[in-house]
Write an enzyme that holds these catalytic residues in place. Structure first.
Site, PDB file in Angstrom:
ATOM      1  N   ASN A 268       0.871  -1.180   0.000  1.00 16.17           N
ATOM      2  CA  ASN A 268       0.000   0.000   0.000  1.00 16.17           C
ATOM      3  C   ASN A 268       0.906   1.228   0.000  1.00 16.17           C
ATOM      4  O   ASN A 268       1.475   1.578   1.030  1.00 16.17           O
ATOM      5  CB  ASN A 268      -0.918  -0.011   1.231  1.00 16.17           C
ATOM      6  CG  ASN A 268      -1.831   1.200   1.255  1.00 16.17           C
ATOM      7  OD1 ASN A 268      -1.868   1.989   0.299  1.00 16.17           O
ATOM      8  ND2 ASN A 268      -2.576   1.364   2.336  1.00 16.17           N
ATOM      9  N   TRP A 269       1.044   1.828  -1.174  1.00 19.70           N
ATOM     10  CA  TRP A 269       1.957   2.979  -1.282  1.00 19.70           C
ATOM     11  C   TRP A 269       1.379   4.222  -0.591  1.00 19.70           C
ATOM     12  O   TRP A 269       2.098   5.179  -0.359  1.00 19.70           O
ATOM     13  CB  TRP A 269       2.221   3.302  -2.762  1.00 19.70           C
ATOM     14  CG  TRP A 269       3.073   2.293  -3.475  1.00 19.70           C
ATOM     15  CD1 TRP A 269       3.564   1.117  -2.973  1.00 19.70           C
ATOM     16  CD2 TRP A 269       3.546   2.381  -4.830  1.00 19.70           C
ATOM     17  NE1 TRP A 269       4.305   0.471  -3.926  1.00 19.70           N
ATOM     18  CE2 TRP A 269       4.313   1.222  -5.083  1.00 19.70           C
ATOM     19  CE3 TRP A 269       3.386   3.312  -5.861  1.00 19.70           C
ATOM     20  CZ2 TRP A 269       4.921   0.983  -6.323  1.00 19.70           C
ATOM     21  CZ3 TRP A 269       3.989   3.069  -7.091  1.00 19.70           C
ATOM     22  CH2 TRP A 269       4.749   1.923  -7.314  1.00 19.70           C
ATOM     23  N   LYS A 270       0.080   4.217  -0.326  1.00 25.91           N
ATOM     24  CA  LYS A 270      -0.595   5.399   0.254  1.00 25.91           C
ATOM     25  C   LYS A 270      -0.282   6.617  -0.623  1.00 25.91           C
ATOM     26  O   LYS A 270      -0.164   6.466  -1.838  1.00 25.91           O
ATOM     27  CB  LYS A 270      -0.170   5.592   1.715  1.00 25.91           C
ATOM     28  CG  LYS A 270      -0.318   4.312   2.535  1.00 25.91           C
ATOM     29  CD  LYS A 270      -0.155   4.516   4.003  1.00 25.91           C
ATOM     30  CE  LYS A 270      -0.327   3.177   4.727  1.00 25.91           C
ATOM     31  NZ  LYS A 270      -0.316   3.293   6.171  1.00 25.91           N
TER      32      LYS A 270
ATOM     33  N   HIS B 102      -9.781   1.536   4.743  1.00 22.49           N
ATOM     34  CA  HIS B 102      -8.506   1.728   5.444  1.00 22.49           C
ATOM     35  C   HIS B 102      -8.712   2.706   6.602  1.00 22.49           C
ATOM     36  O   HIS B 102      -9.483   3.660   6.486  1.00 22.49           O
ATOM     37  CB  HIS B 102      -7.439   2.247   4.475  1.00 22.49           C
ATOM     38  CG  HIS B 102      -6.067   2.145   5.055  1.00 22.49           C
ATOM     39  ND1 HIS B 102      -5.595   3.039   5.984  1.00 22.49           N
ATOM     40  CD2 HIS B 102      -5.078   1.227   4.876  1.00 22.49           C
ATOM     41  CE1 HIS B 102      -4.369   2.675   6.346  1.00 22.49           C
ATOM     42  NE2 HIS B 102      -4.030   1.584   5.680  1.00 22.49           N
TER      43      HIS B 102
ATOM     44  N   GLU C  78      -7.022   5.047   7.625  1.00 22.06           N
ATOM     45  CA  GLU C  78      -6.736   6.452   7.283  1.00 22.06           C
ATOM     46  C   GLU C  78      -7.938   7.091   6.578  1.00 22.06           C
ATOM     47  O   GLU C  78      -8.217   8.279   6.766  1.00 22.06           O
ATOM     48  CB  GLU C  78      -5.458   6.530   6.429  1.00 22.06           C
ATOM     49  CG  GLU C  78      -4.227   6.218   7.281  1.00 22.06           C
ATOM     50  CD  GLU C  78      -3.097   5.509   6.563  1.00 22.06           C
ATOM     51  OE1 GLU C  78      -3.065   5.507   5.313  1.00 22.06           O
ATOM     52  OE2 GLU C  78      -2.229   4.933   7.258  1.00 22.06           O
TER      53      GLU C  78
ATOM     54  N   GLU D 125      -5.794  -4.568  10.413  1.00 25.42           N
ATOM     55  CA  GLU D 125      -4.743  -3.584  10.648  1.00 25.42           C
ATOM     56  C   GLU D 125      -5.014  -2.848  11.961  1.00 25.42           C
ATOM     57  O   GLU D 125      -5.775  -1.869  11.974  1.00 25.42           O
ATOM     58  CB  GLU D 125      -4.699  -2.568   9.510  1.00 25.42           C
ATOM     59  CG  GLU D 125      -4.455  -3.176   8.147  1.00 25.42           C
ATOM     60  CD  GLU D 125      -3.829  -2.175   7.175  1.00 25.42           C
ATOM     61  OE1 GLU D 125      -2.792  -2.500   6.603  1.00 25.42           O
ATOM     62  OE2 GLU D 125      -4.370  -1.071   7.013  1.00 25.42           O
TER      63      GLU D 125
ATOM     64  N   GLY E 201       2.353   2.358  10.885  1.00 24.41           N
ATOM     65  CA  GLY E 201       3.343   3.424  10.760  1.00 24.41           C
ATOM     66  C   GLY E 201       4.050   3.761  12.063  1.00 24.41           C
ATOM     67  O   GLY E 201       4.753   4.769  12.149  1.00 24.41           O
TER      68      GLY E 201
ATOM     69  N   SER F  40       3.124  -2.143  10.426  1.00 28.63           N
ATOM     70  CA  SER F  40       4.572  -2.279  10.640  1.00 28.63           C
ATOM     71  C   SER F  40       5.116  -3.657  10.284  1.00 28.63           C
ATOM     72  O   SER F  40       5.993  -4.180  10.967  1.00 28.63           O
ATOM     73  CB  SER F  40       4.937  -1.891  12.082  1.00 28.63           C
ATOM     74  OG  SER F  40       4.599  -0.532  12.313  1.00 28.63           O
TER      75      SER F  40
END
Ligand code: 13P
Length: 253
Positions: A9-11, A97, A99, A169, A175, A215
């Site tokens: 997942n490059w975000k 997600h 985020e 997650e 992160g 992570s």
């Protein structure tokens, strides 16, 4: 036999050129994908076609979008529809997600509508769930994740749920460099599989891939992936470093 999956997942990271270079470097490295193993690159919208071209002809490697809207089309400036993704050949979309939930106020109901529109159009959703730290601290993570599953997924038909990938997650591990312990990951994955089994039966529960995210790194992937109910990972930071992501791919069981 359920799929083992390394999903990047490059975000909102990398320029187009950096993304191209990263894919070149990953694809140049030796990876040993078995029949049941997949690699999925979830890249920003403007890079989808480039990534597809790079992966052209690569067996078991796919491109995913990081989001889609819950409407078919219309006056929704700035949004991307499932029909648009489908028209360029995208087969996977990351949904729910944390985020998106946190910064864009996406709730379980909204996410369930996006799940529906994906499945109606034959696109596989990668559904993310997971609890924040304060929930983990009160040991109510099963109730929290159970509610996310019930409200966003458990209205699906057996055929539809079979097409869905789940990513657990825990938000406190994203992160932060603070991975869930193997035991914490396994316990939650087993709980998720058990909930699916209660609703849809064991046969279906055993077919659904449940990825761990938070992570995952080159030096811990093998250990986490070795857990019975962990079927690979959804990887943020480490997926931006070619050598690290290659190590993670090769850690799949
Ligand atoms: P990190 O691997 O950077 O913790 O991110 C995990 C994640 O959010 C993947 O979707």
């Amino acid at each position: 036999m359920r799929k083992q999956i390394a999903a990047a997942n490059w975000k909102m990271n990398l320029t187009f050129q950096q993304g191209e270079q990263l894919l070149n470097n990953i694809l140049a490295a030796p990876t040993t994908l078995k029949e049941n193993q997949l690699v999925i690159f979830s890249v920003p919208f403007p890079y989808l076609t480039m990534a597809q071209q790079k992966l052209n002809g690569k067996k078991n490697m796919f491109v995913a979008a990081q989001n889609c809207f819950n409407k078919k089309n219309g006056a929704y400036t700035g949004e991307v529809s499932i029909e648009m993704l489908q028209s360029i050949g995208i087969e996977y979309v990351v949904l729910g997600h944390s985020e998106r939930r946190e910064y864009f106020n996406e709730n379980n109901q909204f996410i369930s509508e996006k799940i529906n529109i994906c499945l109606e159009n034959n696109i596989t959703p990668i559904f993310c769930c997971g609890e924040p730290l304060q929930i983990r601290e009160t040991n109510t993570q099963n109730e929290f994740v159970g509610k996310q599953l019930t409200e966003s997924l458990f209205h699906l038909s057996p055929e539809q749920i079979l097409k869905t990938i789940i990513a657990y997650e825990p938000i406190w591990a994203i992160g932060t460099g603070k991975t869930a312990s193997n035991q914490q990951a396994q316990e939650m994955h087993a709980f998720i599989r058990q909930q699916i089994a209660i609703k849809y039966g064991n046969a279906i529960a055993n077919e659904i891939s449940i990825l761990y995210g938070g992570s995952v790194k080159a030096n811990n992937a093998k250990e986490i992936f070795s857990e019975t109910d962990v079927d690979g990972g959804l990887v943020g930071g480490a997926s931006l470093i070619a050598n690290d992501f290659v190590t993670i791919i090769n850690a799949l069981k």
